[in-house]
Design an enzyme around this catalytic site. Sequence first.
Site, PDB file in Angstrom:
ATOM      1  CB  THR A  98      36.174  -8.683 -12.594  1.00  0.00           C
ATOM      2  OG1 THR A  98      37.187  -9.196 -12.742  1.00  0.00           O
ATOM      3  CG2 THR A  98      35.625  -7.730 -12.214  1.00  0.00           C
ATOM      4  CE  LYS A 173      38.228  -8.044  -9.156  1.00  0.00           C
ATOM      5  NZ  LYS A 173      39.462  -8.815  -8.739  1.00  0.00           N
ATOM      6  CE  LYS A 241      36.846  -5.978 -17.323  1.00  0.00           C
ATOM      7  NZ  LYS A 241      36.606  -7.476 -16.007  1.00  0.00           N
TER       8      LYS A 241
HETATM    9  N1  LIG Z   1      44.324 -11.356 -14.938  1.00  0.00           N
HETATM   10  C1  LIG Z   1      44.119 -11.306 -14.031  1.00  0.00           C
HETATM   11  O1  LIG Z   1      44.920 -11.089 -12.992  1.00  0.00           O
HETATM   12  C2  LIG Z   1      43.151 -11.042 -12.936  1.00  0.00           C
HETATM   13  C3  LIG Z   1      42.683 -11.164 -11.728  1.00  0.00           C
HETATM   14  C4  LIG Z   1      41.233 -11.397 -11.330  1.00  0.00           C
HETATM   15  C5  LIG Z   1      40.236 -11.008 -12.342  1.00  0.00           C
HETATM   16  N2  LIG Z   1      40.500 -10.676 -14.089  1.00  0.00           N
HETATM   17  C6  LIG Z   1      39.223 -11.078 -14.808  1.00  0.00           C
HETATM   18  O2  LIG Z   1      39.005 -12.071 -15.373  1.00  0.00           O
HETATM   19  C7  LIG Z   1      38.606 -12.176 -16.985  1.00  0.00           C
HETATM   20  C8  LIG Z   1      39.475 -12.713 -17.517  1.00  0.00           C
HETATM   21  O3  LIG Z   1      41.142 -12.579 -17.346  1.00  0.00           O
HETATM   22  P1  LIG Z   1      42.384 -12.870 -18.412  1.00  0.00           P
HETATM   23  O4  LIG Z   1      42.700 -12.311 -17.532  1.00  0.00           O
HETATM   24  O5  LIG Z   1      42.048 -14.438 -18.305  1.00  0.00           O
HETATM   25  O6  LIG Z   1      42.185 -12.524 -19.660  1.00  0.00           O
HETATM   26  P2  LIG Z   1      42.039 -12.922 -21.393  1.00  0.00           P
HETATM   27  O7  LIG Z   1      43.232 -13.349 -21.275  1.00  0.00           O
HETATM   28  O8  LIG Z   1      42.532 -11.640 -22.123  1.00  0.00           O
HETATM   29  O9  LIG Z   1      41.052 -14.156 -21.444  1.00  0.00           O
HETATM   30  C9  LIG Z   1      39.546 -13.716 -21.897  1.00  0.00           C
HETATM   31  C10 LIG Z   1      38.756 -14.845 -22.208  1.00  0.00           C
HETATM   32  O10 LIG Z   1      38.044 -14.366 -22.341  1.00  0.00           O
HETATM   33  C11 LIG Z   1      38.096 -14.905 -24.076  1.00  0.00           C
HETATM   34  N3  LIG Z   1      36.726 -14.176 -24.324  1.00  0.00           N
HETATM   35  C12 LIG Z   1      36.899 -12.700 -24.511  1.00  0.00           C
HETATM   36  N4  LIG Z   1      35.523 -12.816 -25.095  1.00  0.00           N
HETATM   37  C13 LIG Z   1      35.193 -14.002 -25.804  1.00  0.00           C
HETATM   38  C14 LIG Z   1      33.315 -13.379 -26.274  1.00  0.00           C
HETATM   39  N5  LIG Z   1      33.370 -12.483 -26.701  1.00  0.00           N
HETATM   40  N6  LIG Z   1      33.674 -14.749 -26.723  1.00  0.00           N
HETATM   41  C15 LIG Z   1      33.951 -15.473 -26.391  1.00  0.00           C
HETATM   42  N7  LIG Z   1      35.262 -16.010 -25.555  1.00  0.00           N
HETATM   43  C16 LIG Z   1      35.761 -14.723 -25.543  1.00  0.00           C
HETATM   44  C17 LIG Z   1      38.931 -14.978 -24.469  1.00  0.00           C
HETATM   45  O11 LIG Z   1      38.878 -15.674 -25.665  1.00  0.00           O
HETATM   46  P3  LIG Z   1      40.475 -15.735 -26.967  1.00  0.00           P
HETATM   47  O12 LIG Z   1      41.163 -16.557 -26.388  1.00  0.00           O
HETATM   48  O13 LIG Z   1      39.899 -15.795 -28.352  1.00  0.00           O
HETATM   49  O14 LIG Z   1      40.463 -13.921 -27.054  1.00  0.00           O
HETATM   50  C18 LIG Z   1      40.051 -15.599 -23.494  1.00  0.00           C
HETATM   51  O15 LIG Z   1      39.923 -16.707 -23.617  1.00  0.00           O
HETATM   52  C19 LIG Z   1      38.607 -10.314 -16.708  1.00  0.00           C
HETATM   53  O16 LIG Z   1      37.006 -10.436 -16.494  1.00  0.00           O
HETATM   54  C20 LIG Z   1      39.263 -10.232 -16.347  1.00  0.00           C
HETATM   55  O17 LIG Z   1      38.764  -8.605 -15.365  1.00  0.00           O
HETATM   56  C21 LIG Z   1      41.708 -11.148 -14.395  1.00  0.00           C
END
Ligand SMILES: NC(=O)c1ccc[n+]([C@@H]2O[C@H](COP(=O)([O-])OP(=O)(O)OC[C@H]3O[C@@H](n4cnc5c(N)ncnc54)[C@H](OP(=O)(O)O)[C@@H]3O)[C@@H](O)[C@H]2O)c1
Length: 290
Positions: A98, A173, A241
């Site tokens: 997102t 979104k 965010k």
């Molecule tokens: N969770 C939800 O319910 C949900 C629903 C819809 C959309 N989203 C969106 O989907 C995206 C991911 O969400 P998530 O819940 O999966 O987040 P998350 O569990 O915090 O995972 C984030 C991922 O991104 C990696 N990452 C972050 N910054 C990085 C960087 N600078 N370089 C390389 N890797 C990086 C992290 O690596 P590390 O493991 O090393 O930290 C991790 O693999 C976000 O944009 C969020 O807004 C989430």
Amino acid sequence: MAKVAFIGMGVMGYPMAGHLMVKGGHEVTVYNRTAAKAEQWVKQYGGKSAATPAAAAEGADFVFTCVGNDDDLRSVTVGKDGVLSGMKAGAILIDNTTASAEVARELHAAAKEKGCGFIDAPVSGGQAGAENGVLTVMCGGDEATFEKAKPVIDAYARMVGLMGDVGAGQLTKMINQICIAGVVQGLAEGIHFGKQAGLDIEKVVDVISKGAAGSWQMENRHKTMNAGKYDFGFAVDWMRKDLDIVLTEARRNGAKLPVTALVDQFYGDVQQMGGNRWDTSSLLARLDKK
Ligand SMILES: NC(=O)c1ccc[n+]([C@@H]2O[C@H](COP(=O)([O-])OP(=O)(O)OC[C@H]3O[C@@H](n4cnc5c(N)ncnc54)[C@H](OP(=O)(O)O)[C@@H]3O)[C@@H](O)[C@H]2O)c1
């Protein structure tokens, strides 16, 4: 069957990459900044992991990214060892983060320079939607690129729509998050009011959820809200965010979002209460605070 790379083994990316492997039947190589998560994924699903995003993307037909915010996305795509330095001409980059519509346009231009396609493809449906492979995917890009990407995206989705040109997926979104913000605050106020009035919330929801007030949030969140449980779900930090992206875009396009701006501040209060990782339904905790 295609050669696929997936960057970002977070709450969302980990199961999505799993569906590409198992349901899609693709050959998947993953990358994660914290290598242990990528290794765990390989153990569970049997694909491969790579040391850098570029190495994961080498030879892939489709490259997926699902990281945190705009800057994280730039870092794994156009940054040092980013996917675009490893992708072959003709490959397609599909971004599930997102992020802003602006970064989507930037990446589209950068991909085009390499002879690659780009689709912005943010998702809705949360952790459960990702784990069950039933996400809603909102895409932006040209039709020919979308038609090639859609059958691959289908592995983790129930609904995949092309909303318009590049950036239109992210804009859709944003609308999704605008709609959620107001609904959750309304639901929080309703439950708070019901408690103050001494009513049985379960009974109230049982009845009003069948009428015009019913919503996904009411159906799926009223029980945990009533119990004051927020240690799960879509984190307040992520929502802030997203709302920052929304409010920035609204300043650009002139949309008036008074309720969204107010709810964003309420989420700021929840963060002050220590609720950074609480579910977005924690707006009620702010009202119930004595
Ligand atoms: N969770 C939800 O319910 C949900 C629903 C819809 C959309 N989203 C969106 O989907 C995206 C991911 O969400 P998530 O819940 O999966 O987040 P998350 O569990 O915090 O995972 C984030 C991922 O991104 C990696 N990452 C972050 N910054 C990085 C960087 N600078 N370089 C390389 N890797 C990086 C992290 O690596 P590390 O493991 O090393 O930290 C991790 O693999 C976000 O944009 C969020 O807004 C989430």
